[in-house]
Scaffold this motif. Structure first.
Motif, mmCIF file in Angstrom:
data_model
loop_
_atom_site.group_PDB
_atom_site.id
_atom_site.type_symbol
_atom_site.label_atom_id
_atom_site.label_comp_id
_atom_site.label_asym_id
_atom_site.label_seq_id
_atom_site.Cartn_x
_atom_site.Cartn_y
_atom_site.Cartn_z
ATOM 1 N N GLU A 120 -9.756 -7.767 -11.622
ATOM 2 C CA GLU A 120 -8.512 -8.528 -11.722
ATOM 3 C C GLU A 120 -7.434 -7.549 -12.188
ATOM 4 O O GLU A 120 -7.537 -6.993 -13.283
ATOM 5 C CB GLU A 120 -8.723 -9.641 -12.755
ATOM 6 N N ILE A 121 -6.424 -7.330 -11.364
ATOM 7 C CA ILE A 121 -5.360 -6.382 -11.720
ATOM 8 C C ILE A 121 -4.135 -7.173 -12.172
ATOM 9 O O ILE A 121 -3.617 -8.003 -11.422
ATOM 10 C CB ILE A 121 -4.999 -5.458 -10.545
ATOM 11 N N ARG A 169 6.074 3.865 -22.445
ATOM 12 C CA ARG A 169 5.904 3.908 -20.985
ATOM 13 C C ARG A 169 5.412 2.564 -20.451
ATOM 14 O O ARG A 169 4.393 2.512 -19.749
ATOM 15 C CB ARG A 169 4.921 5.028 -20.607
ATOM 16 N N PRO A 170 6.090 1.461 -20.773
ATOM 17 C CA PRO A 170 5.598 0.150 -20.336
ATOM 18 C C PRO A 170 5.439 0.021 -18.830
ATOM 19 O O PRO A 170 4.606 -0.764 -18.353
ATOM 20 C CB PRO A 170 6.661 -0.820 -20.873
ATOM 21 N N GLU A 171 6.218 0.811 -18.096
ATOM 22 C CA GLU A 171 6.115 0.765 -16.628
ATOM 23 C C GLU A 171 4.790 1.340 -16.117
ATOM 24 O O GLU A 171 4.383 1.090 -14.986
ATOM 25 C CB GLU A 171 7.303 1.501 -15.984
ATOM 26 N N LYS A 172 4.090 2.104 -16.986
ATOM 27 C CA LYS A 172 2.817 2.726 -16.597
ATOM 28 C C LYS A 172 1.623 2.031 -17.248
ATOM 29 O O LYS A 172 0.520 2.589 -17.277
ATOM 30 C CB LYS A 172 2.812 4.217 -16.967
ATOM 31 N N VAL A 173 1.821 0.831 -17.774
ATOM 32 C CA VAL A 173 0.731 0.066 -18.399
ATOM 33 C C VAL A 173 0.361 -1.093 -17.471
ATOM 34 O O VAL A 173 1.239 -1.766 -16.917
ATOM 35 C CB VAL A 173 1.141 -0.455 -19.788
ATOM 36 N N ILE A 174 -0.948 -1.326 -17.323
ATOM 37 C CA ILE A 174 -1.432 -2.334 -16.377
ATOM 38 C C ILE A 174 -2.769 -2.889 -16.877
ATOM 39 O O ILE A 174 -3.433 -2.262 -17.704
ATOM 40 C CB ILE A 174 -1.583 -1.698 -14.966
ATOM 41 N N GLY A 175 -3.141 -4.051 -16.394
ATOM 42 C CA GLY A 175 -4.444 -4.627 -16.727
ATOM 43 C C GLY A 175 -5.450 -4.359 -15.625
ATOM 44 O O GLY A 175 -5.138 -4.526 -14.440
ATOM 45 N N MET A 176 -6.646 -3.925 -16.018
ATOM 46 C CA MET A 176 -7.785 -3.771 -15.087
ATOM 47 C C MET A 176 -8.946 -4.547 -15.696
ATOM 48 O O MET A 176 -9.706 -4.009 -16.492
ATOM 49 C CB MET A 176 -8.191 -2.310 -14.925
ATOM 50 N N HIS A 177 -9.063 -5.816 -15.346
ATOM 51 C CA HIS A 177 -10.100 -6.655 -15.942
ATOM 52 C C HIS A 177 -11.353 -6.616 -15.071
ATOM 53 O O HIS A 177 -11.436 -7.274 -14.034
ATOM 54 C CB HIS A 177 -9.579 -8.087 -16.102
ATOM 55 N N LYS A 189 -10.575 0.288 -5.309
ATOM 56 C CA LYS A 189 -11.280 0.330 -4.016
ATOM 57 C C LYS A 189 -12.220 1.524 -3.947
ATOM 58 O O LYS A 189 -13.319 1.431 -3.396
ATOM 59 C CB LYS A 189 -10.274 0.370 -2.865
ATOM 60 N N LYS A 190 -11.797 2.649 -4.528
ATOM 61 C CA LYS A 190 -12.661 3.836 -4.552
ATOM 62 C C LYS A 190 -13.915 3.580 -5.404
ATOM 63 O O LYS A 190 -14.970 4.179 -5.175
ATOM 64 C CB LYS A 190 -11.889 5.046 -5.083
ATOM 65 N N LEU A 191 -13.790 2.674 -6.389
ATOM 66 C CA LEU A 191 -14.933 2.295 -7.235
ATOM 67 C C LEU A 191 -15.836 1.274 -6.531
ATOM 68 O O LEU A 191 -16.778 0.766 -7.130
ATOM 69 C CB LEU A 191 -14.448 1.695 -8.558
ATOM 70 N N SER A 192 -15.513 0.971 -5.254
ATOM 71 C CA SER A 192 -16.236 -0.046 -4.460
ATOM 72 C C SER A 192 -16.063 -1.440 -5.049
ATOM 73 O O SER A 192 -16.961 -2.278 -4.972
ATOM 74 C CB SER A 192 -17.725 0.303 -4.333
ATOM 75 N N LYS A 193 -14.891 -1.667 -5.646
ATOM 76 C CA LYS A 193 -14.556 -2.981 -6.186
ATOM 77 C C LYS A 193 -13.528 -3.657 -5.281
ATOM 78 O O LYS A 193 -12.885 -3.012 -4.459
ATOM 79 C CB LYS A 193 -13.998 -2.867 -7.604
ATOM 80 N N VAL A 194 -13.362 -4.963 -5.470
ATOM 81 C CA VAL A 194 -12.347 -5.720 -4.744
ATOM 82 C C VAL A 194 -11.224 -6.053 -5.724
ATOM 83 O O VAL A 194 -11.412 -6.882 -6.627
ATOM 84 C CB VAL A 194 -12.928 -7.022 -4.143
ATOM 85 N N PRO A 195 -10.062 -5.401 -5.594
ATOM 86 C CA PRO A 195 -8.951 -5.680 -6.515
ATOM 87 C C PRO A 195 -8.202 -6.942 -6.089
ATOM 88 O O PRO A 195 -7.918 -7.143 -4.909
ATOM 89 C CB PRO A 195 -8.063 -4.442 -6.366
ATOM 90 N N VAL A 196 -7.903 -7.801 -7.067
ATOM 91 C CA VAL A 196 -7.120 -9.014 -6.815
ATOM 92 C C VAL A 196 -5.978 -9.040 -7.823
ATOM 93 O O VAL A 196 -6.206 -8.949 -9.032
ATOM 94 C CB VAL A 196 -7.990 -10.288 -6.931
ATOM 95 N N GLU A 197 -4.753 -9.168 -7.320
ATOM 96 C CA GLU A 197 -3.563 -9.121 -8.186
ATOM 97 C C GLU A 197 -3.254 -10.484 -8.784
ATOM 98 O O GLU A 197 -3.277 -11.508 -8.101
ATOM 99 C CB GLU A 197 -2.363 -8.648 -7.364
#
Length: 283
Positions: free
Chosen positions: A152-153, A132-140, A172-180
């Protein structure tokens, strides 16, 4: 895509921090590790952090208990079958991560997103270990997770827009700022930070200045809250070395060559704060 249950793999400093912020945001969390003693230590870290918030008046006792009640523990990877999102926070080693993702691919439901907290390794390569490579992502996440705002996404080559948007919303729900960012060695954070730390180590290695002097100059002259060598000790010199090696190998450019002094300290077991000695000595 609805995310209700999150499984966090690895109960160390990063994993327990991720579990804490997920539970504080109202998610049901499964905190997983290979041994009960690791999980107990992770839960202890969460309790300690929450107790500090209660003492400072930022959290009520009942809120603390509600947060803790949302965290369950696991030593069986099969529990991934209950998760909508799995966040991996294990050792920064490609072989370990790819083996883990291969197993998670078998146990996690088809709809589940698999995220890695890797700080430097290619998401596309990790994703290739799954069906499922389409469902794998980085959340640093940044350390310490409960305090630092950035996530860092990192999109892999095949990560879909829907998966990215879901992880952006969760962050965002975790009160974090996501940056791609895109999938390059070290992403942005460590591609810039680690060469700076490595250069600070070279300055010590070449006898330009002491660790104390290097840190003082960067704090007072560049307004950094923490000097680069203190930060290296905090991150772990083994982790710094591994990331520099990843950058060196990934780009094939000698400007990312790890300093020999960094290698020497790691071989000596001087890994920084976690071992009591690095560029500084800790009680």
């Amino acid at each position: 895509m609805n995310i209700n249950q999150i499984m966090v793999i690895g109960a160390g400093q990063m994993g327990s921090g991720i579990a804490q912020v997920c539970a504080m945001a109202g998610f049901d969390v499964i905190l997983h590790d290979i041994k009960e003693e690791f999980i107990e230590k992770g839960i202890g870290n969460i309790q300690k952090n929450l107790n500090r918030q209660v003492e400072k008046g930022r959290l009520e006792e009942r809120e603390k208990e509600a947060i803790l009640s949302r965290v369950t523990t696991s030593v069986a990877l099969e529990n991934a079958s209950k998760a909508d999102l799995v966040i991996e926070a294990v050792v920064e080693n490609m072989d370990v991560k790819t083996q883990l993702f291969k197993m998670l691919d078998q146990f996690a439901p088809d709809h589940a997103i698999l995220a890695s907290n890797t700080s430097s390794l290619p998401i596309t390569e990790i994703a290739a270990a799954t069906e499922r490579p389409e469902k794998v992502i980085g959340m640093h996440f940044m350390n310490p997770v409960p305090v630092m705002k950035l996530v860092e996404i990192i999109r892999g080559l095949q990560t879909t827009d829907e998966v990215y948007e879901t992880i952006e919303a969760v962050s965002k729900k975790l009160s974090k700022v996501p940056v791609e960012v895109n999938d390059f060695p070290g992403f942005i954070s460590n591609r810039i930070l680690m060469p700076m730390i490595n250069e600070a180590i070279f300055a010590v290695y070449e006898g330009v200045a002491t660790p104390e002097a290097v840190d003082e100059i960067m704090k007072l002259g560049m307004n950094h809250p923490m000097g680069p060598l203190t930060l290296a000790d905090f991150i772990g010199l083994d982790t710094c070395l591994y990331i520099m090696e990843t950058l060196h190998e990934g780009f094939g450019d000698d400007k990312y060559r790890p300093c020999p002094l960094l290698r020497k300290y790691v071989k000596a077991g001087w890994l920084g704060k976690k071992t009591g000695k690095g560029f500084y000595t800790y009680a």
